[in-house]
Design a protein around this motif. Structure first.
Motif, short mmCIF file in Angstrom:
data_model
loop_
_atom_site.label_atom_id
_atom_site.label_comp_id
_atom_site.label_asym_id
_atom_site.label_seq_id
_atom_site.Cartn_x
_atom_site.Cartn_y
_atom_site.Cartn_z
N LEU A 23 0.77 -1.39 -0.12
CA LEU A 23 0.07 0.00 0.04
C LEU A 23 0.81 1.31 0.14
N HIS A 24 0.67 2.11 -0.98
CA HIS A 24 1.46 3.37 -1.00
C HIS A 24 0.59 4.48 -0.73
N GLU A 25 0.70 5.04 0.34
CA GLU A 25 -0.47 6.15 0.78
C GLU A 25 0.61 7.31 0.80
N SER A 29 0.82 14.92 6.17
CA SER A 29 2.04 15.19 7.11
C SER A 29 1.85 13.50 8.06
N ARG A 30 3.26 13.43 8.49
CA ARG A 30 3.17 12.10 9.35
C ARG A 30 2.24 12.17 10.58
N GLU A 31 1.91 13.35 11.06
CA GLU A 31 1.22 13.50 12.16
C GLU A 31 -0.31 13.27 11.59
N HIS A 32 -0.63 13.40 10.37
CA HIS A 32 -1.83 12.86 9.93
C HIS A 32 -2.10 11.46 9.89
N TYR A 62 8.94 8.26 4.04
CA TYR A 62 9.93 8.89 3.05
C TYR A 62 9.58 10.27 2.90
N GLU A 63 10.48 11.18 2.68
CA GLU A 63 10.41 12.35 2.35
C GLU A 63 10.20 12.37 0.53
N ARG A 64 9.14 13.05 0.06
CA ARG A 64 8.96 13.28 -1.10
C ARG A 64 9.82 14.10 -1.92
N LEU A 65 10.84 13.92 -2.92
CA LEU A 65 11.70 14.94 -3.65
C LEU A 65 11.01 14.99 -5.21
#
Length: 67
Positions: A23-25, A29-32, A62-65
């Motif tokens: 599953l790619h979600e 934010s990480r908090e959400h 992961y951080e999106r770049l």
């Protein structure tokens, strides 16, 4: 997860030979995302989903770049 605060998208990848899935979600934010996980845990949804899995999900952030 659709309609949950901060949810942007979800894509399911499935391998029919191994019956494995990913599953790619995408979340605002990480908090959400963590609020969503707490929400489904408190309501027993995660426990029900675990009945279909070999073990608990592995969550990785992961951080999106943009390149």
């Amino acid at each position: 997860m659709r309609g949950f605060d901060g949810a942007l998208s979800v894509t399911l990848y499935y391998d029919g030979q191994t019956r494995a899935f990913l599953l790619h979600e995408e979340w605002l934010s990480r908090e959400h995302h963590q609020a969503y996980l707490a929400f489904i845990e408190e309501r027993g949804v995660m426990a029900a989903l675990l009945g279909f899995m070999e073990g608990p999900p592995r969550v990785t952030y992961y951080e999106r770049l943009v390149v």
